[in-house]
Enzyme design. Structure first.
Site, short mmCIF file in Angstrom:
data_model
loop_
_atom_site.label_atom_id
_atom_site.label_comp_id
_atom_site.label_asym_id
_atom_site.label_seq_id
_atom_site.Cartn_x
_atom_site.Cartn_y
_atom_site.Cartn_z
CG HIS A 37 -1.95 1.05 1.28
ND1 HIS A 37 -3.11 0.93 2.01
CD2 HIS A 37 -2.00 2.28 0.72
CE1 HIS A 37 -3.83 2.03 1.89
NE2 HIS A 37 -3.16 2.89 1.12
CG HIS A 92 -1.47 6.12 -2.60
ND1 HIS A 92 -2.63 5.91 -3.32
CD2 HIS A 92 -1.73 5.69 -1.34
CE1 HIS A 92 -3.54 5.37 -2.52
NE2 HIS A 92 -3.02 5.23 -1.31
CG HIS A 151 -7.73 3.27 -0.31
ND1 HIS A 151 -7.04 2.68 -1.34
CD2 HIS A 151 -6.83 4.07 0.33
CE1 HIS A 151 -5.78 3.11 -1.32
NE2 HIS A 151 -5.62 3.96 -0.32
CD GLU A 187 -7.67 6.52 4.57
OE1 GLU A 187 -8.22 6.46 3.46
OE2 GLU A 187 -6.59 7.12 4.78
CG ASP A 235 -1.76 5.72 2.74
OD1 ASP A 235 -2.04 5.42 1.58
OD2 ASP A 235 -2.59 6.22 3.53
CG ASP A 236 -0.17 8.96 0.45
OD1 ASP A 236 -0.11 8.90 -0.78
OD2 ASP A 236 -1.18 8.59 1.10
N1 ADE Z 1 -4.72 8.65 -1.94
C1 ADE Z 1 -3.48 8.71 -1.45
N2 ADE Z 1 -3.47 8.35 -0.16
C2 ADE Z 1 -4.75 8.03 0.17
C3 ADE Z 1 -5.39 7.57 1.35
N3 ADE Z 1 -4.73 7.37 2.49
N4 ADE Z 1 -6.71 7.36 1.31
C4 ADE Z 1 -7.40 7.58 0.19
N5 ADE Z 1 -6.85 8.01 -0.94
C5 ADE Z 1 -5.53 8.23 -0.96
ZN ZN Z 2 -3.82 4.72 0.50
#
Ligand code: ADE
Ligand code: ZN
Length: 335
Positions: A14, A16, A194, A197, A275-276
């Site tokens: 996971h 991005h 997703h 969350e 994630d990011d």
């Molecule tokens: N796009 C990038 N990170 C995300 C996240 N945590 N939740 C939903 N969309 C995303």
């Molecule tokens: Zn994500």
């Protein structure tokens, strides 16, 4: 413990790729492409990364993509992430990309794809890191736009393993994309989404029932529904959990309150992911470290999480087994 976490062979499921854009690269690409940024410095960009919820993050995340314009930009972005994989012994990565955030700005799908894919091939050659691409649809856009994006991707089908669903969760339930995912499965794509969350446990059920997903991204809100927890445990449907993200986006108030350990105790196939990473303060090892220290996870727990990361991957059985063997050789050498 931190050296053990860094060195244990693991998979990331996971991430991005646009969320791995570090402010330094953002500035370099802005200069290269003559794009003006609304920040005076790298420090000012980092200081702006204070989020109240998912949407407040997404607004900055999409703005950041403005500097990505050429195939080489997408290559450099992906290459920088892959270098982190080497440093943190990520042996396999399943990488999300958001084509609509680029095609909406006039960047052709082909340009995005070519840069990402070339970097992944080079990393396989150079370091033996295996990877798959997962095309994500932006759920705040229409199902029609998602379908058009799926069609754009078909010439590259052999290089994209799965489709996913990301962006603003609340108000955009998985069922909105049922037809797109039906078509994607008919075309041979695997599916993930997703769910749970910020959104309710009901969205996790929908992702499973309406979209046929093989994994849930995040999914931490499953504990609101005991029947769902039983189902996820029974079916061993993996959750790709992202601890630092969950704190930065206020899904939990503190890492001590994160439910990851509870989910493991309930028998769920939980994995740890970034994630990011550029926006949330850490790559995969920093995520393992943060959750380990907050919840006092043992070496055995870390091993379990690393094992789950390979089991939950989309690698074919023989490659999965060879990664698991690599993990077990690592464990035999450290204990
Ligand atoms: N796009 C990038 N990170 C995300 C996240 N945590 N939740 C939903 N969309 C995303
Ligand atoms: Zn994500």
């Amino acid at each position: 413990m931190n050296a053990f976490i860094r060195d244990i062979p693991k998979a990331e499921l996971h991430i991005h790729i646009e969320g791995s854009l570090e402010p330094e690269l953002m500035f370099a690409l802005a200069q290269r492409n003559n794009v003006s940024l609304p920040y005076p410095s790298v420090e000012a960009v980092r200081a702006a990364y204070q989020f109240q919820n998912l949407q407040s993050f997404l607004d900055l995340y999409y703005a950041g993509t403005a500097v990505l314009r050429t195939e080489q930009d997408f290559y450099d972005l992906t290459w920088a992430y892959l270098q982190r994989c080497v440093q943190q012994n990520v042996r396999h990565a399943e990488i999300f990309f958001d084509p609509q955030s680029h095609t909406e700005r006039g960047i052709p799908f082909e340009v995005v794809h070519a840069g990402l894919y070339r970097a992944l091939q080079d990393a396989k050659q150079k370091w033996g890191i295996t990877s798959y691409l997962i095309l994500c649809f932006l759920r705040h856009l229409s199902a029609k736009s998602a379908m058009a994006t799926l069609e754009r991707s078909l010439p590259f089908k052999s290089t994209i393993l799965a489709v996913g669903l990301d962006s603003s969760e609340l108000g955009h339930p998985p069922s909105k994309f049922q037809k797109v995912f039906d078509r994607a499965r008919d075309e041979g794509f695997l599916t993930v989404a997703h769910a749970g969350e910020e959104g309710p446990a009901a969205y996790i059920w929908e992702a499973i029932r309406s979209l046929g997903v093989a994994r849930i991204d995040h999914g931490v809100r499953c504990t609101d529904d005991p029947e769902l927890v039983d189902y996820l445990a029974q079916q061993q449907i993996p959750l790709t959990v992202c601890p630092l993200s969950n704190i930065k986006l206020c899904v939990f108030n503190s890492m001590q309150q994160h439910n990851l350990k509870h989910l493991l105790e309930l028998g769920l196939c939980v994995t740890v992911n970034s994630d990011d990473p550029s926006y949330f303060g850490g790559y995969i090892a920093e995520n393992y470290e943060a959750i380990q220290s907050a919840l006092h996870l043992s070496h055995q727990d870390i091993y379990r999480l690393a094992r789950n990361s390979f089991s939950a991957s989309f690698l074919p059985p023989h490659e999965k087994q060879s990664r698991l063997n690599e993990l077990d050789r690592f464990m035999a050498a450290v204990v």
